[in-house]
Write a protein that holds these residues in place. Structure first.
Motif, PDB file in Angstrom:
ATOM      1  N   UNK A 348       0.817  -1.213   0.000  1.00 17.07           N
ATOM      2  CA  UNK A 348       0.000   0.000   0.000  1.00 17.07           C
ATOM      3  C   UNK A 348       0.848   1.260   0.000  1.00 17.07           C
ATOM      4  N   UNK A 349       1.939   1.267   0.782  1.00 18.39           N
ATOM      5  CA  UNK A 349       2.809   2.443   0.857  1.00 18.39           C
ATOM      6  C   UNK A 349       3.502   2.686  -0.487  1.00 18.39           C
ATOM      7  N   UNK A 350       3.909   1.593  -1.154  1.00 18.32           N
ATOM      8  CA  UNK A 350       4.557   1.719  -2.457  1.00 18.32           C
ATOM      9  C   UNK A 350       3.573   2.219  -3.508  1.00 18.32           C
ATOM     10  N   UNK A 369      -5.692   1.673   4.374  1.00 19.37           N
ATOM     11  CA  UNK A 369      -5.103   1.356   5.671  1.00 19.37           C
ATOM     12  C   UNK A 369      -4.478   2.566   6.345  1.00 19.37           C
ATOM     13  N   UNK A 370      -3.991   2.337   7.562  1.00 18.81           N
ATOM     14  CA  UNK A 370      -3.473   3.448   8.372  1.00 18.81           C
ATOM     15  C   UNK A 370      -2.244   4.100   7.758  1.00 18.81           C
ATOM     16  N   UNK A 371      -1.236   3.275   7.370  1.00 13.95           N
ATOM     17  CA  UNK A 371      -0.009   3.849   6.807  1.00 13.95           C
ATOM     18  C   UNK A 371      -0.257   4.644   5.535  1.00 13.95           C
ATOM     19  N   UNK A 372      -0.920   4.043   4.529  1.00 15.38           N
ATOM     20  CA  UNK A 372      -1.221   4.791   3.310  1.00 15.38           C
ATOM     21  C   UNK A 372      -2.069   6.032   3.570  1.00 15.38           C
ATOM     22  N   UNK A 373      -3.015   5.938   4.521  1.00 15.25           N
ATOM     23  CA  UNK A 373      -3.886   7.088   4.807  1.00 15.25           C
ATOM     24  C   UNK A 373      -3.064   8.300   5.250  1.00 15.25           C
ATOM     25  N   UNK A 374      -2.179   8.091   6.227  1.00 15.59           N
ATOM     26  CA  UNK A 374      -1.408   9.228   6.741  1.00 15.59           C
ATOM     27  C   UNK A 374      -0.399   9.742   5.709  1.00 15.59           C
ATOM     28  N   UNK A 383      -8.808  11.879  -0.068  1.00 18.72           N
ATOM     29  CA  UNK A 383      -9.214  10.475  -0.210  1.00 18.72           C
ATOM     30  C   UNK A 383     -10.738  10.387  -0.179  1.00 18.72           C
ATOM     31  N   UNK A 384     -11.317   9.870  -1.259  1.00 20.73           N
ATOM     32  CA  UNK A 384     -12.771   9.710  -1.368  1.00 20.73           C
ATOM     33  C   UNK A 384     -13.123   8.224  -1.306  1.00 20.73           C
ATOM     34  N   UNK A 385     -14.236   7.923  -0.655  1.00 20.43           N
ATOM     35  CA  UNK A 385     -14.661   6.528  -0.532  1.00 20.43           C
ATOM     36  C   UNK A 385     -15.640   6.157  -1.649  1.00 20.43           C
ATOM     37  N   UNK A 386     -15.311   5.079  -2.367  1.00 18.06           N
ATOM     38  CA  UNK A 386     -16.190   4.589  -3.425  1.00 18.06           C
ATOM     39  C   UNK A 386     -17.321   3.779  -2.777  1.00 18.06           C
ATOM     40  N   UNK A 406     -12.863  10.316   3.114  1.00 10.45           N
ATOM     41  CA  UNK A 406     -12.380   9.458   4.191  1.00 10.45           C
ATOM     42  C   UNK A 406     -11.521  10.299   5.122  1.00 10.45           C
ATOM     43  N   UNK A 407     -11.877  10.424   6.370  1.00  2.00           N
ATOM     44  CA  UNK A 407     -11.152  11.293   7.306  1.00  2.00           C
ATOM     45  C   UNK A 407     -10.416  10.525   8.398  1.00  2.00           C
ATOM     46  N   UNK A 408     -10.554   9.208   8.400  1.00  2.00           N
ATOM     47  CA  UNK A 408      -9.809   8.366   9.360  1.00  2.00           C
ATOM     48  C   UNK A 408      -9.392   7.075   8.653  1.00  2.00           C
ATOM     49  N   UNK A 409      -8.304   6.446   9.090  1.00  5.41           N
ATOM     50  CA  UNK A 409      -7.882   5.189   8.461  1.00  5.41           C
ATOM     51  C   UNK A 409      -8.971   4.124   8.630  1.00  5.41           C
ATOM     52  N   UNK A 410      -9.028   3.185   7.671  1.00  8.15           N
ATOM     53  CA  UNK A 410     -10.011   2.115   7.694  1.00  8.15           C
ATOM     54  C   UNK A 410      -9.318   0.780   7.921  1.00  8.15           C
ATOM     55  N   UNK A 411      -9.952  -0.101   8.611  1.00 10.55           N
ATOM     56  CA  UNK A 411      -9.385  -1.413   8.888  1.00 10.55           C
ATOM     57  C   UNK A 411      -9.723  -2.387   7.757  1.00 10.55           C
TER      58      UNK A 411
END
Length: 411
Positions: A348-350, A369-374, A383-386, A406-411
């Protein structure tokens, strides 16, 4: 090397150069008077005026060590420019007087005495000034002092005026006495030119002018390339002695939290410092506006253009579709292969790194996820949620402006 140590080293170099020039001016003046060489006397005056240039650098570096006072919140840096202006006026006056002396000498015949002594002094002057220019340039480069480097270049040009003296003395020794007066005229013109340029630079600096348009354009280009910026509205730079102050006004999308504003401000400062090493302070004003143009990133399963099926996972998607949208109209688009979609770690980070490199400012995705989100948030990618029922890239293009952010990371 810390700033204080660099300043002290620069002060020492400019002090040594000032003392060396003072001694050289005295020697040339004494030999000029003793031998009757007006060109050597003119060159002594020229060197004497160069003392003030080195002295201005010396004073400027000394003042730079001084803390800002109650009535001088921006420091005492412009004292150097005020001193330089007075020195410039003195240089202009001296140039005019020497020019008169040179023209008077053309109409009279003077006998140069002690020609050998005058020639040795002139050659010694060339070698000494050249050595000083190398010394100041090396120290200036070592401590990144633009003023000391500029003073070194000034000394280097003085080598040529001293060579005129050598030619004039040689001419006198060969019986061409008029060369002495002609040499005085040439040096007087050089002195006058130096005075005009110094006065111009001093006045413009005191009026907060910024003359290096090429440098300004390079800085603007670097700032505009910062992720998250919609527009660079304004950039103002001004010199104050040896240092530079600035103010930049930039536009970002919507309301931005304090941490992201701080990150953006640091990136703007870094872009300016890349071109202006002696930047003292810059104010970054961040204005929230509504973005009209977008570069949308979409994770997709295939390369079927706008009919491509959407991927539900950011890191595991085989491809990314990038679409330029200008005021709601679809423009250019490209599909890139995600070379890391089989990565077991940090896929995800890559993937986010690819999105940032392609300068996307909006990502539409089903989950993040958390890392990509931040990482996306810190690079000002919205970030928009489909939502369910949206299956193709075309569906996203038709409806994405109604998607929730999307305003918070998603699990």
């Amino acid at each position: 090397m810390i700033a204080q140590e660099s300043l002290k080293l620069g002060i020492k170099a400019s002090r040594n150069a000032t003392l060396a020039l003072a001694l050289l001016a005295l020697v040339k003046g004494a030999v000029g008077i003793y031998s009757g060489s007006t060109v050597l006397i003119a060159d002594a005056v020229h060197t004497g005026l160069d003392i003030f240039a080195s002295l201005a650098v010396w004073i400027g570096l000394k003042i730079s060590l001084k803390s800002s006072g109650k009535h001088f919140p921006y420091g005492y840096y412009k004292a150097e420019n005020i001193i330089a202006l007075f020195v410039s006026l003195l240089i202009l006056f001296s140039g005019v007087e020497l020019l008169k002396e040179g023209f008077t000498g053309v109409n009279t015949t003077s006998q140069l005495e002690f020609q050998g002594l005058a020639l040795v002094t002139a050659v010694f002057s060339v070698l000494t000034i050249y050595g000083l220019s190398i010394y100041k340039r090396n120290i200036g480069t070592r401590i990144n002092s633009q003023s000391l480097i500029a003073d070194a270049m000034h000394s280097y040009t003085d080598v040529f005026s001293s060579m005129i003296v050598v030619v004039a003395v040689l001419g006198s020794m060969l019986g061409i006495s008029k060369l002495d007066s002609f040499g005085t005229i040439v040096i007087s013109l050089l002195i006058f030119k130096m005075g005009v340029e110094s006065a111009r630079d001093s006045v413009l600096t005191l009026m907060d002018a910024w003359l290096d348009e090429e440098e300004s354009e390079r800085i603007k280009k670097d700032i505009r390339s910062i992720p998250g910026l919609i527009k660079l509205e304004d950039l103002k730079l001004r010199k104050s002695g040896l240092v530079v102050f600035g103010e930049a006004t930039v536009e970002v999308e919507g309301e931005t939290d304090l941490k992201r504003v701080e990150l953006l401000s640091e990136e703007v400062k870094t872009a300016v410092k890349k071109e202006v090493e002696n930047l003292e302070h810059i104010v970054v004003n961040v204005k929230p506006v509504q973005r009209k143009n977008f570069r949308l990133a979409l994770p997709v399963f295939d390369m079927n253009g706008f009919q491509a099926k959407l991927s539900g996972h950011l890191g595991k998607t085989p491809y990314f579709l990038f679409v330029d949208l200008e005021e709601g109209r679809v423009g250019n688009w490209k599909i890139f292969e995600n070379q890391f979609f089989n990565s077991e770690k940090k896929g995800g980070m890559k993937a986010v790194d690819l999105i940032i490199r392609e300068k996307a400012n909006v990502l539409a995705v089903k989950t993040v996820g958390e890392g990509p989100y931040y990482m996306l948030r810190d690079n000002f990618v919205k970030i928009l949620q489909i939502p369910d029922g949206v299956d193709t890239a075309r569906d996203v293009l038709d409806r994405f402006q109604n998607f929730e952010e999307i305003t918070t990371p998603m699990k």
